[in-house]
Design a protein around this motif. Structure first.
Motif, PDB file in Angstrom:
ATOM      1  N   LEU A1117       0.822  -1.218   0.000  1.00 46.43           N
ATOM      2  CA  LEU A1117       0.000   0.000   0.000  1.00 46.43           C
ATOM      3  C   LEU A1117       0.850   1.259   0.000  1.00 46.43           C
ATOM      4  N   SER A1118       1.936   1.204   0.767  1.00 46.47           N
ATOM      5  CA  SER A1118       2.834   2.373   0.826  1.00 46.47           C
ATOM      6  C   SER A1118       3.457   2.649  -0.549  1.00 46.47           C
ATOM      7  N   ASN A1119       3.855   1.533  -1.230  1.00 47.10           N
ATOM      8  CA  ASN A1119       4.395   1.698  -2.596  1.00 47.10           C
ATOM      9  C   ASN A1119       3.368   2.358  -3.507  1.00 47.10           C
ATOM     10  N   ARG A1120       2.159   1.822  -3.412  1.00 44.56           N
ATOM     11  CA  ARG A1120       1.093   2.359  -4.283  1.00 44.56           C
ATOM     12  C   ARG A1120       0.731   3.802  -3.934  1.00 44.56           C
ATOM     13  N   SER A1121       0.709   4.076  -2.630  1.00 46.37           N
ATOM     14  CA  SER A1121       0.363   5.447  -2.200  1.00 46.37           C
ATOM     15  C   SER A1121       1.412   6.440  -2.679  1.00 46.37           C
ATOM     16  N   GLU A1122       2.708   5.980  -2.730  1.00 44.40           N
ATOM     17  CA  GLU A1122       3.752   6.844  -3.281  1.00 44.40           C
ATOM     18  C   GLU A1122       3.481   7.153  -4.769  1.00 44.40           C
ATOM     19  N   ASN A1123       3.044   6.101  -5.485  1.00 46.99           N
ATOM     20  CA  ASN A1123       2.726   6.294  -6.910  1.00 46.99           C
ATOM     21  C   ASN A1123       1.521   7.232  -7.080  1.00 46.99           C
ATOM     22  N   SER A1124       0.426   6.848  -6.463  1.00 47.79           N
ATOM     23  CA  SER A1124      -0.829   7.644  -6.568  1.00 47.79           C
ATOM     24  C   SER A1124      -1.047   8.392  -5.265  1.00 47.79           C
ATOM     25  N   SER A1125      -0.508   9.599  -5.243  1.00 44.65           N
ATOM     26  CA  SER A1125      -0.571  10.409  -4.007  1.00 44.65           C
ATOM     27  C   SER A1125      -1.959  11.053  -3.905  1.00 44.65           C
ATOM     28  N   GLN A1126      -2.916  10.266  -3.418  1.00 46.71           N
ATOM     29  CA  GLN A1126      -4.292  10.742  -3.263  1.00 46.71           C
ATOM     30  C   GLN A1126      -4.744  10.520  -1.817  1.00 46.71           C
ATOM     31  N   ASP A1127      -5.515  11.463  -1.305  1.00 48.96           N
ATOM     32  CA  ASP A1127      -5.901  11.449   0.112  1.00 48.96           C
ATOM     33  C   ASP A1127      -6.969  10.406   0.425  1.00 48.96           C
ATOM     34  N   MET A1128      -7.822  10.133  -0.521  1.00 50.72           N
ATOM     35  CA  MET A1128      -8.967   9.252  -0.246  1.00 50.72           C
ATOM     36  C   MET A1128      -8.542   7.846   0.112  1.00 50.72           C
ATOM     37  N   SER A1129      -7.465   7.325  -0.567  1.00 49.31           N
ATOM     38  CA  SER A1129      -6.994   5.955  -0.292  1.00 49.31           C
ATOM     39  C   SER A1129      -6.549   5.835   1.148  1.00 49.31           C
ATOM     40  N   ARG A1130      -5.821   6.827   1.637  1.00 46.30           N
ATOM     41  CA  ARG A1130      -5.368   6.801   3.043  1.00 46.30           C
ATOM     42  C   ARG A1130      -6.564   6.754   3.988  1.00 46.30           C
ATOM     43  N   GLU A1131      -7.539   7.594   3.680  1.00 51.02           N
ATOM     44  CA  GLU A1131      -8.709   7.623   4.565  1.00 51.02           C
ATOM     45  C   GLU A1131      -9.404   6.271   4.602  1.00 51.02           C
ATOM     46  N   THR A1132      -9.535   5.656   3.415  1.00 53.57           N
ATOM     47  CA  THR A1132     -10.209   4.340   3.385  1.00 53.57           C
ATOM     48  C   THR A1132      -9.409   3.306   4.154  1.00 53.57           C
ATOM     49  N   ILE A1133      -8.052   3.349   4.001  1.00 56.73           N
ATOM     50  CA  ILE A1133      -7.189   2.387   4.720  1.00 56.73           C
ATOM     51  C   ILE A1133      -7.337   2.587   6.218  1.00 56.73           C
ATOM     52  N   GLN A1134      -7.347   3.879   6.607  1.00 56.00           N
ATOM     53  CA  GLN A1134      -7.500   4.165   8.036  1.00 56.00           C
ATOM     54  C   GLN A1134      -8.819   3.628   8.561  1.00 56.00           C
ATOM     55  N   ASN A1135      -9.881   3.861   7.774  1.00 49.76           N
ATOM     56  CA  ASN A1135     -11.198   3.377   8.202  1.00 49.76           C
ATOM     57  C   ASN A1135     -11.199   1.858   8.340  1.00 49.76           C
ATOM     58  N   LEU A1136     -10.596   1.172   7.332  1.00 44.55           N
ATOM     59  CA  LEU A1136     -10.547  -0.295   7.374  1.00 44.55           C
ATOM     60  C   LEU A1136      -9.739  -0.779   8.574  1.00 44.55           C
ATOM     61  N   SER A1137      -8.610  -0.097   8.823  1.00 38.48           N
ATOM     62  CA  SER A1137      -7.762  -0.510   9.967  1.00 38.48           C
ATOM     63  C   SER A1137      -8.518  -0.313  11.276  1.00 38.48           C
ATOM     64  N   ARG A1138      -9.260   0.807  11.340  1.00 37.54           N
ATOM     65  CA  ARG A1138     -10.069   1.039  12.549  1.00 37.54           C
ATOM     66  C   ARG A1138     -11.074  -0.074  12.743  1.00 37.54           C
ATOM     67  N   ILE A1139     -11.731  -0.434  11.650  1.00 39.23           N
ATOM     68  CA  ILE A1139     -12.755  -1.499  11.720  1.00 39.23           C
ATOM     69  C   ILE A1139     -12.101  -2.789  12.212  1.00 39.23           C
ATOM     70  N   ILE A1140     -10.895  -3.093  11.668  1.00 33.41           N
ATOM     71  CA  ILE A1140     -10.199  -4.342  12.046  1.00 33.41           C
ATOM     72  C   ILE A1140      -9.853  -4.314  13.534  1.00 33.41           C
ATOM     73  N   ARG A1141      -9.383  -3.153  14.003  1.00 32.16           N
ATOM     74  CA  ARG A1141      -9.044  -3.030  15.420  1.00 32.16           C
ATOM     75  C   ARG A1141     -10.264  -3.267  16.291  1.00 32.16           C
ATOM     76  N   GLU A1142     -11.379  -2.614  15.879  1.00 31.30           N
ATOM     77  CA  GLU A1142     -12.612  -2.813  16.648  1.00 31.30           C
ATOM     78  C   GLU A1142     -12.993  -4.290  16.698  1.00 31.30           C
ATOM     79  N   LYS A1143     -12.870  -4.932  15.557  1.00 30.89           N
ATOM     80  CA  LYS A1143     -13.183  -6.372  15.513  1.00 30.89           C
ATOM     81  C   LYS A1143     -12.299  -7.155  16.484  1.00 30.89           C
ATOM     82  N   ASP A1144     -11.002  -6.860  16.455  1.00 30.05           N
ATOM     83  CA  ASP A1144     -10.085  -7.574  17.344  1.00 30.05           C
ATOM     84  C   ASP A1144     -10.440  -7.358  18.799  1.00 30.05           C
TER      85      ASP A1144
END
Length: 1952
Positions: A1117-1144
């Motif tokens: 993801l970091s490689n891809r984020s370097e290529n496509s420097s867009q804010d929305m992808s980070r936000e979605t990743i953060q949201n997904l990571s939050r969801i995963i944490r909540e699940k755990d």
């Protein structure tokens, strides 16, 4: 809404906080896991011997597993391939579903666009209506408010993107502001709609749609046609009737003419016969008596024929009368039919009003539909869920269906009046046909009768001819005996003449007597009727007055009570509002506390997770485990506290719900009370209005009465003057008094009649008002009942929803338990995987060792491998079973998550509904308060107007002789006030109608809510039955319990049960707490460290594996984020990571709970013997429920995750196409901006043209002013000329001017018909001026007449001198004629100027109309500009939406990339596995080679084949995967392209439609502008032409005026010359005048004498009038006092209602008495008639006596005076003599001379003189009564005073009255005393009597005033039969002091 949004925001914040905490805890766990693995590695390396032992044992295990794993690997590969296929199929299904949803979305968008189009159309219609209303109002002279809001379309902004992404507190605040703004706009629009409705009602602009207008027009045309037909038919029938009557009259005239001709013929024949008899009177002997008798018979027969013909004529006249009667009846029927038609019209108007109301309802429905559309959009944007869309579609469809049904109903209603009109027409035709048939039948009968009569006439003619033949024969015989006949004839002629005279006299007497009889009968009937009507009306008036006073006071009391109740209700309302606000604040505080506690919990959990990072050694781990245990216990305690707080909150919630229900009940009660109050207020207002109308009618009647009285007074004055001139005797004075009294009584009777009619009208009106108010109250009560029923239904539904919620909570708890089991399974799987990995590592080690070690141990290793393979197969089987279970659990969790989501939605909807209901309640309160204030203001205004009217009444009563103009103005003011009151009343009615409409809207909302509930119940039923199947039994049990509870609740002893239950609840709560404490202790004791340690190890291993994956994913993801420097992808990743944490975190919590539950179960199993089994089972059920809840939550989260992934994918696909659309839209926007700029240029041009027109208008107005100025100058010149002419000869000029003025007045109305109101005003002013001039001319004419009269007297003497002057006068007349001609020319000029003025005013009006048109055009342009701006805004919003979609597509694209990465990871894992397998195969091959050297060839071949097969399989699999991936991509792309193509096509269609509409609009605008411009140019040309014509006319008129002035100056010079001549002649005539002046002086003296006489008459009349005025004023003052007394009495009467009931019984007795009295009155009338006859005789005798005894003296009087003189003491005898002298008419001076001389001489002279005349003055000749005749002790003067006192106060016994007569007689008596004083008492009795006792009892009053001798019913009888007070001149009873002597009294009397 605000509270709901706030709750949503706080919930989101909490969830985000939890996600952040879980992430931090996860990172900590991962770090700890890596440390643990490193430590394990260090431990393993440390000890060598033990490690060898362990490795040997493990080798054995691995060898046994190895063999099984080979077999298992292949099977697993197959399973993997199957799973991949299934996955692909699922993905395809998901794609299809997404496509379907997109299509649905597009459909919804299309529907929205349609609805927008409809809204625009409606707005355009609204604008049309507004313009129509504006035009109507401009026509009526009223300027409407600027309709700026109509063109404004509310802008609805939609939140872009995903709900969970960017939802912040700021967004919530913004949305709240938006909602407030929209609500304000809605309220504003509603107010505007109401305003326009009122305008529409006032101006009768009915209907907005063209179709509806056309229908209304059709109906109106039909009505007009029917009216025309009816009028035509009526005219035809009247014409026919008139024709028939004319024909009938003509026939009658003909018949009568024929009859007269025949009679004349008969008479001529008889005369001829008589002549023949006279001629041939020779033969007389032969004629016998028989022939004479025959002739007599013939004559008799002829007379009989005559009689018969007269009878026939009479019959015909009777028939004519009958026909006339039938005609009148037919006319009455026609009138009835007309009334029915009017009623039908009224019904039609009512239907039209209902139709308008329904239309307004329909418009409201449309607005509600628009609101629902807005809600739909918001839900589509926010929720993006499956459930809401179909529901909204269903709702919209239902709304549309309802609207259509309403339209159909309206059409049917419209058809109703048409049918009624048709039926009415049919009835009319039937009646007319029947009427014509009746007339035809009657005509046929009349014709038959006429034919019969003609036949009889013919027979009579035939008989006459036969008789003539016989007469001829008789003539022959007569010639023989004529001499005898002559004698007989002479005798007969004498007898005949005598008999004729006798017959004539008798006939005349009979006719005279018949006339007298008929007149008497008519008079009798009239008097009877008048008496009856007066009696009835008097009784009705008295009762009605009492009732009205009582009802008035009751109403006032009711008003006061209601006002107090209103205040109380308002106070209660305020109190309730305050309480609600406090409760809301408490709720918010509770919510804040909850959020704070949750945040604390998350912080604690974060802290706890961070502590684990510090430990490095095993001992520290044990410490951590202990800490974790403590934390778990603390968490449990916190959970318990939270549960307790939750239970408390639930109880509080229940209380709050109860409070809310109570408040709702109170609100409904308050509303019902308020409705009642308003109804009562309405009735009061109407009653006040009725009073106002009564007062106005009284005013009008008083004016009429005054006029009538004035006329009657004039008549009486004339009669008096006549009577004065006729006679000066006392009898005629009495006659005049009687006439006056008669007139007064007539006035009173008329007044009473009018008052009775008024009372009846008022009574009917009050009845109607009461009926209408009762109807309104019934309707309102029915509405309130319906509302209560709806509220009860909602309560029941709310209870049901609560029950369902509880059931779902139980299900969720059970799901939580299942979740925990699943998690345990997951952990066991992870453990197995870890063991597998360990085994693999050991296998590798063993392989290394085997390669190093000797080849001795070969067979053992094979056995080990086989064992290992068998073990691997077993493990695989276990793994498969576990996977299947996991799938099953996942499905159940997903289903439960769906149910929970649905429940949350339903909850939110209910909250919204509750908020809406609260808001509506507040609005209702506000509107009620406003209404109450408005009603109070109306009542105040009405009271003020009533007070004003009362004051005006008082003023008018005081000032009766004021000008009629003042009265007229006052009445105008009153009418204006009445109109204002009516308008306010109309406003209040409109407000009530608005409330009714609001109630209807509420009903519609209730229906919608019912439908929502139904849909919710359907959704609940659709839940997965498989999952609910297990829980149905428990639910049924709970249902039974709930039913039992409901039964208990419904029972009467509900409150007691509730108290008991509360106590039990408290006890249970205490027990539960105790049991929980015990449980917690047991869990702490029984929890084993080893099990927890193992669990933690499993968790750590799972976390490590997850960490490794996450790290790899993070790198990619970091490689891809370097290529496509867009804010929305980070936000979605953060949201997904939050969801995963909540699940755990949730998984950890659930695992801990599962362990505790297991321990609890174990302990409970052990402790069942001790008797605590029931409690443990209950706890277990609760725990299961909690587990179900947790499972539902997990399912929700997973579903959400899946939705996020799918949305991200969809958005990536759509982004590219949206960018293309964006470019297209930008191009379109540029085009539209160009068109907008063009429109602005056009608009500027129009404004410039408008300014130019304004300038032109100003110039025209200046020209007009100049023209007016010139006209004014002309008028001045005309006035000067007129004044000069008047000076010269007023008489001749007046005649000419009058003729001219009449001509002008004739021409004026013709001009008026074509002109505006301004010109009318000017014409009226001119008319006023002309009238003033007319009046001056008249005065001059009168002066001329007077002068001519005076000159006529002088001219008799001086005719000779005036003959010379006559010639000069003729010359002057000729000059006058010349001047008149010039005057006429001037008049013609003035007419031309007035025509010019008219034309100029017409130009002005045209210009004003053009101005108005231009203004309208400007307003239209502004509105169009606004519409264009709105369109631009919409386009901008659509751009924003497209941008948001692009972003969503980008996020989807990134999600797809992530999924691709996952697939690549999976591929790499598969490659790694295949690589490991290859290595194992090589090792086995080496082993096999070493083992079997002999079988190497075969093995090699087999191995090669296996390798080739494997390679082929791998290649095939790769190809298949590539193909599948390519296919998927192609399908995705194609579907996306198709959807985008459809979307673009729809967009293009919409844009094209809009463009076409705009083009058409522009074309129409341009056409209209061109037309208007052309019209304006034409008007300008016309106006210029008119101006030129006017200028030419002005020039011509000015020249004419100059010529005329020149001619006038020449004429003036000639006149001056003539004047000089006249002055010379005047000097000559002055001498003659001096002679005539002497005669004039003599005449002046005679005139002065006459004027003196006249002035005396006038003074006397003035004195009479002033006396009457004072009497009336006193009467009014007394009436006021009585009114005040009556008002005071009314208060006491209300207290004594019981006495009133008794009075009612008395009234029944009174009616019986009245019947008896009526019988007595009839007897009295009969007696009165007898007395009249007697009176007439007596009057005749009196007249004879008067004639005979004019110069004689009454002996009795003189004897009394004589005797009295001697009986008086000697001191007072001169006074007696003076009295006698005054009676005999001797002057004072003569008396004094006589008395100053010797008394003897005087006495002798008096005694000698007493025999002389008694004078012409008539004193009442009353002889002394026998009681007084004998008493002569006192002096004469005292006796005379006593006599006078007895005469003034007659001592008749007072009338006996029953107790029940007291009340009415009291009321009547006071009235009589004040209203009927005699004319002789005008000044004295009114002052002395009434000033002394204004409030006395009627029984104590003097008899002459209180009770007349005869009942007042005999007012129509003879004058002498009337009561003494009214008829005869009585002396007033004087207040005699005891000290005053009798002489002084006599002096006062004489003075009077």
């Amino acid at each position: 809404m605000a509270s709901w949004l706030g709750g949503l925001g706080s919930g989101l914040g909490q969830s985000l906080g939890q996600v952040g905490g879980s992430l931090s805890s996860l990172t900590g766990q991962i770090s700890s896991f890596t440390k643990d693995i490193l430590l394990e590695g260090a431990e393993e390396v440390s000890d060598a011997a033990t490690e060898l032992h362990v490795s040997n044992s493990r080798l054995r295990e691995i060898e046994s597993i190895n063999a099984a794993q080979k077999f298992e690997n292949e099977r697993l590969k197959k399973v993997c391939s199957d799973l991949e296929e299934k996955h692909e199929a699922a993905e395809l299904q998901i794609k299809q579903l997404s496509i379907e949803y997109r299509t649905q979305l597009q459909q919804k968008e299309v529907e929205i666009s349609h609805l927008k189009a409809r809204q625009n159309a409606l707005q355009e219609q609204l604008q049309k209506v507004q313009t129509a209303a504006q035009s109507a109002q401009l026509g009526a002279g009223v300027l409407p408010p600027a309709a700026t809001s109509a063109s404004y379309v509310p802008v609805v902004r939609h939140s872009s993107g995903f709900e969970g992404d960017d939802m912040d507190f700021g967004d919530i605040i913004w949305s709240q502001q938006e909602i407030n703004r929209l609500s304000n706009e809605v309220s504003r629009l509603e107010s505007e709609v109401d305003h326009w409705k009122q305008i529409a009602l006032s101006s009768k602009v009915q209907g907005t749609n063209d179709a509806e207008q056309s229908e209304i027009c059709k109906l109106q045309n039909i009505v007009k046609e029917l009216k025309r037909n009816l009028s035509q038919e009526i005219d035809e029938h009247q014409h026919e009737l008139s024709v028939l009557q004319d024909a009938h009259r003509q026939k009658l005239v003909e018949i009568s003419r024929r009859h007269r001709e025949e009679l004349s013929e008969y008479e001529e024949r008889i005369e001829e016969l008589e002549n023949q008899l006279q001629q041939d009177g020779v033969s007389a002997d032969a004629m016998d008596d028989s022939k004479i008798s025959e002739q007599k018979k013939n004559a008799q027969s002829l007379e009989g024929g005559k009689v018969e013909e007269l009878q026939v004529v009479k019959d015909l006249e009777d028939e004519i009368r009958k026909l006339n009667h039938k005609l009148s009846s037919a006319k009455e029927e026609n009138k009835i039919l007309l009334k029915e038609q009017e009623l039908a019209k009224v019904e039609k108007i009512q239907i039209m009003q209902e139709y308008e109301n329904l239309k307004s309802d329909f418009s409201m429905l449309q607005s509600s539909v628009v609101e629902q559309d807005a809600l739909l959009k918001e839900r589509e944007k926010k929720l993006q869920s499956k459930t809401s869309l179909p529901e909204d579609v269903v709702r919209l469809q239902q709304a549309l269906l309802e609207a259509e049904s309403e339209i159909a109903r309206l059409s049917s209603l419209n058809q109703g009046p048409e049918k009624e009109m048709a039926s009415a027409q049919h009835k009319n035709e039937n009646i007319l046909s029947a009427y014509t048939e009746d007339q035809n039948s009657e005509l046929s009968q009349l014709r038959q009768d006429l034919e019969r009569k003609e036949h009889e006439l013919n027979e009579s003619i035939a008989e006459r001819e036969t008789l003539i033949a016989e007469l001829e024969e008789l003539d022959k015989q007569n010639q023989e005996a004529t001499q005898h006949m002559i004698t007989l004839k002479e005798q007969l002629s004498k007898q005949h003449t005598e008999t004729d005279s006798i017959i004539k006299q008798l006939k005349f007497d009979i006719d005279f007597e018949r006339k007298k009889v008929s007149e008497l009968e008519i008079e009798k009937m009239e008097t009877i009727k008048e008496l009856d009507s007066q009696k009835e009306k008097l009784s009705q008036c008295s009762y009605a007055l009492n009732d009205l006073h009582i009802s008035k006071q009751q109403l006032q009391d009711n008003i006061k009570d209601l006002q107090e109740q209103l205040r109380k209700a308002q106070d209660c309302n305020l109190h309730n509002k305050k309480e609600i606000g406090e409760l809301q604040q408490r709720l918010k505080e509770r919510e804040e506390e909850l959020s704070v506690s949750l945040s604390k919990l998350t912080e604690k959990s974060n802290h706890e997770s961070n502590y684990t990072c510090q430990d490095l050694i095993l001992k520290e781990r044990e410490v951590e485990i202990a800490k974790l245990q403590n934390d778990i216990s603390e968490n449990k305690q916190l959970n318990e506290d939270l549960e307790e707080s939750l239970s408390d909150l639930r109880t509080e919630n229940g209380k709050l719900i109860a409070v809310v229900e109570e408040l709702k009940q109170e609100l409904s009660d308050a509303i019902s009370e308020k409705n009642k109050v308003y109804l009562e207020k309405d009735t009061v207002v109407e009653a006040l209005k009725m009073e106002k109308r009564q007062l106005e009618s009284e005013l009008n009647q008083t004016e009429k009465r005054l006029l009538e009285q004035a006329h009657k007074y004039k008549q009486t004055i004339e009669e008096l003057s006549n009577s004065r001139s006729m006679d000066t005797s006392a009898l005629q004075l009495e006659h005049e008094r009687l006439v006056k009294l008669n007139q007064e009584k007539d006035f009173k009777i008329a007044e009473l009649k009018r008052s009775i009619e008024q009372m009846e009208i008022d009574h009917q009106e009050t009845k109607e008002m009461l009926t209408t108010s009762l109807g309104g109250q019934k309707q309102l009560t029915e509405l309130i009942k319906e509302k209560e029923v709806f509220i009860e239904k909602f309560k029941n539904q709310a209870l049901q929803v609560k029950q369902e919620l509880e059931e779902y909570m139980k299900v969720s708890k059970k799901q939580d338990v299942l979740k925990q089991n699943l998690e345990e399974k997951d952990r066991s799987l992870a453990v197995m995987k870890e063991e597998n990995n360990h085994l693999k590592e050991e296998i590798e080690r063993l392989k290394d060792q085997q390669s190093r070690s000797m080849p001795v141990v070969e067979p053992k290793t094979l056995d080990i491998i086989i064992e290992l393979e068998s073990e691997v197969t077993q493990l695989k089987v276990i793994k498969n079973n576990l996977e299947e279970e996991i799938e099953v659990h996942k499905k159940t969790i997903e289903d439960q998550n769906q149910t929970t989501v649905q429940l949350q939605q339903s909850l939110q909807e209910q909250r919204k509904e509750i908020d809406e209901s609260k808001f509506q309640c507040e609005q209702m309160n506000v509107t009620h308060e406003r209404l109450s204030l408005e009603k109070d203001e109306e009542i105040k205004n009405l009271q003020k107007t009533i007070e004003q009217i009362k004051t005006q009444l008082h003023k008018e009563r005081q000032i009766i002789q004021t000008d009629s103009s003042n009265l007229f103005q006052e009445t105008k003011v009153q009418t204006l006030n009445g109109e204002n009151g009516n308008e306010k009343h109309d406003l209040s009615k409109a407000e009530i109608e608005r409330l009714v409409k609001g109630i209807k809207e509420r009903e519609m909302e209730i229906k919608l809510l019912n439908e929502k509930n139904v849909s919710l119940s359907q959704q609940i039923d659709q839940l997965s039955k498989d999952e609910v199947g297990k829980l149905t039994r428990i639910i049924q049990e709970k249902d039974l319990e709930i039913q039992a509870l409901n039964a208990r609740v419904s029972s009467a002893s509900y409150r007691q049960d509730v108290l008991c239950l509360q106590q039990q609840l408290q006890a249970y709560v205490i027990e539960r707490e105790q049991v929980l404490a015990v449980l917690s202790e047991k869990t702490r004791e029984n929890s084993q460290l080893k099990t927890e340690y193992r669990n933690i190890m499993d968790m750590v291993a799972a976390k490590e594996a997850a960490l490794v994956r996450l790290q790899e994913e993070n790198q990619k993801l970091s490689n891809r984020s370097e290529n496509s420097s867009q804010d929305m992808s980070r936000e979605t990743i953060q949201n997904l990571s939050r969801i995963i944490r909540e699940k755990d975190i949730e998984i950890d919590a659930l695992s801990q709970k599962c362990q505790t539950l297991l321990t609890v179960l174990q302990t409970s199993n052990t402790g069942t013997d001790n008797g605590s089994g029931g409690v443990n089972s209950n706890q277990f059920e609760e725990l299961l429920q909690e587990r179900d809840k947790l499972k539902q939550q997990v399912k929700k989260m997973e579903e959400w995750k899946q939705q996020v992934i799918t949305t991200v994918q969809n958005m990536q696909h759509e982004s590219a196409h949206l960018q293309e659309e964006l470019h297209k839209l930008q191009a379109q926007i540029s085009v539209e901006s160009d068109s907008n700029s063009k429109l602005q240029v056009d608009y500027n041009g129009l404004i410039e043209s408008y300014e130019q027109n304004e300038k032109k208008l100003k110039s025209f107005s200046q020209e007009l002013a100049q023209v007016l100025h010139s006209i004014g100058q002309l008028h001045n010149t005309k006035d000067l000329l007129l004044s000069k002419l008047d000076l010269v000869t007023p008489s001749v000029a007046t005649a000419s001017t009058i003729s001219q003025l009449s001509g002008v007045q004739h021409s004026a109305p013709e001009v008026l018909s074509d002109e505006s109101k301004l010109l009318q005003k000017e014409l009226e002013q001119l008319k006023k001026k002309l009238q003033e001039k007319d009046s001056t001319i008249r005065t001059l004419q009168e002066n001329n007449q007077r002068l001519s009269d005076s000159v006529a007297t002088a001219s008799e003497i001086e005719r000779k001198s005036q003959e010379g002057t006559e010639s000069e006068m003729r010359q002057i007349k000729e000059k006058h004629d010349v001047l008149q001609k010039s005057l006429r020319e001037k008049d013609i000029l003035i007419k031309s100027k007035s025509d010019q003025l008219l034309s100029v005013s017409e130009n002005l009006s045209n210009k004003e109309n053009e101005n108005e048109l231009l203004k309208q055009a400007v307003t239209n342009l502004k509105e169009r500009n606004l519409i264009l701006e709105m369109d631009i805004r919409k386009l901008k919003e659509e751009n924003e939406k497209i941008v948001a979609r692009c972003r969503e597509k980008e996020t989807e694209f990134r999600a797809l990339q992530e999924t691709n990465m996952q697939f690549s990871m999976m591929l790499k894992e598969k490659e790694f596995e295949s690589h490991s397998m290859k290595e194992k195969a090589l090792a086995f091959e080496k082993l096999l080679k070493e083992k079997e050297q002999g079988k190497t060839g075969e093995l090699n071949q087999l191995l090669n084949e296996v390798k080739s097969m494997q390679e082929k399989a791998v290649s095939f699999q790769q190809e298949r995967d590539q193909v599948m991936v390519a296919l998927k991509q192609k399908q995705m792309e194609s579907s996306a392209l198709q959807s985008e193509i459809q979307h673009l096509r729809e967009k293009e269609q919409r844009l094209n439609q809009e463009l076409e509409r705009l083009r058409n609009h522009l074309l129409e605008m341009e056409d209209s502008y061109t037309r208007e411009a052309l019209a304006a140019e034409d008007r300008e040309v016309k106006l210029r032409k008119k101006v030129l014509i006017l200028e030419e006319k002005l020039v011509s008129s000015s020249t004419a005026v100059e010529n005329a002035s020149h001619q006038a100056s020449l004429q003036v010079e000639s006149l001056q010359e003539q004047l000089n001549l006249v002055s010379k002649q005047r000097d000559e005539t002055v001498l003659q005048l001096t002679i005539s002046q002497d005669q004039v002086k003599q005449y002046a003296l005679s005139l002065a004498n006459l004027q003196m006489v006249l002035e005396q008459f006038q003074q006397e009349e003035k004195a009479m009038y002033s006396a009457e005025l004072e009497k009336h004023q006193k009467q009014t003052a007394e009436w006021r006092k009585k009114a005040e007394n009556l008002e005071e009495k009314v208060v006491s009467l209300q207290e004594s209602l019981g006495e009133a009931n008794a009075a009612l019984d008395a009234a029944s007795r009174l009616t019986e008495q009245l019947d008896i009295k009526e019988e007595q009155i009839e007897e009295l009338k009969k007696e009165g008639e007898i007395r009249r006859e007697m009176l007439e005789d007596v009057q005749n005798k009196l007249m004879n006596l008067m004639n005979s005894t004019e110069g004689k003296v009454d002996k009795l009087l003189m004897r009394n005076l004589f005797v009295g003189h001697f009986h008086t003491p000697k001191n007072k005898r001169p006074e007696v003599l003076r009295l006698m002298g005054s009676i005999l008419g001797i002057k004072k001076e003569e008396l004094d001379q006589l008395l100053s001389e010797d008394q003897r001489g005087v006495t002798r002279w008096v005694t000698g003189w007493l025999g002389g005349g008694a004078g012409s003055k008539s004193v009442p000749n009353t002889p002394l009564r026998p009681t007084h005749q004998n008493i002569f002790n006192s002096s004469f003067s005292e006796l005379f005073v006593k006599f006078l006192e007895t005469e003034s106060c007659p001592s008749l016994p007072p009338p006996k009255l029953s107790v029940h007569d007291m009340k009415p007689l009291g009321a009547a008596g006071t009235g009589k005393t004040s209203s009927t004083p005699s004319n002789s008492q005008m000044q004295d009795s009114a002052v002395s009597g009434m000033s002394r006792r204004p409030d006395t009892n009627p029984f104590l009053a003097p008899r002459s005033a209180a009770v007349p001798l005869i009942t007042p019913a005999s007012s129509s009888g003879h004058l002498l039969m009337k009561p003494i007070s009214d008829a005869l001149p009585t002396f007033t009873p004087l207040p005699v002091s005891p000290d005053a002597s009798a002489g002084a009294v006599l002096k006062d009397l004489l003075k009077q």
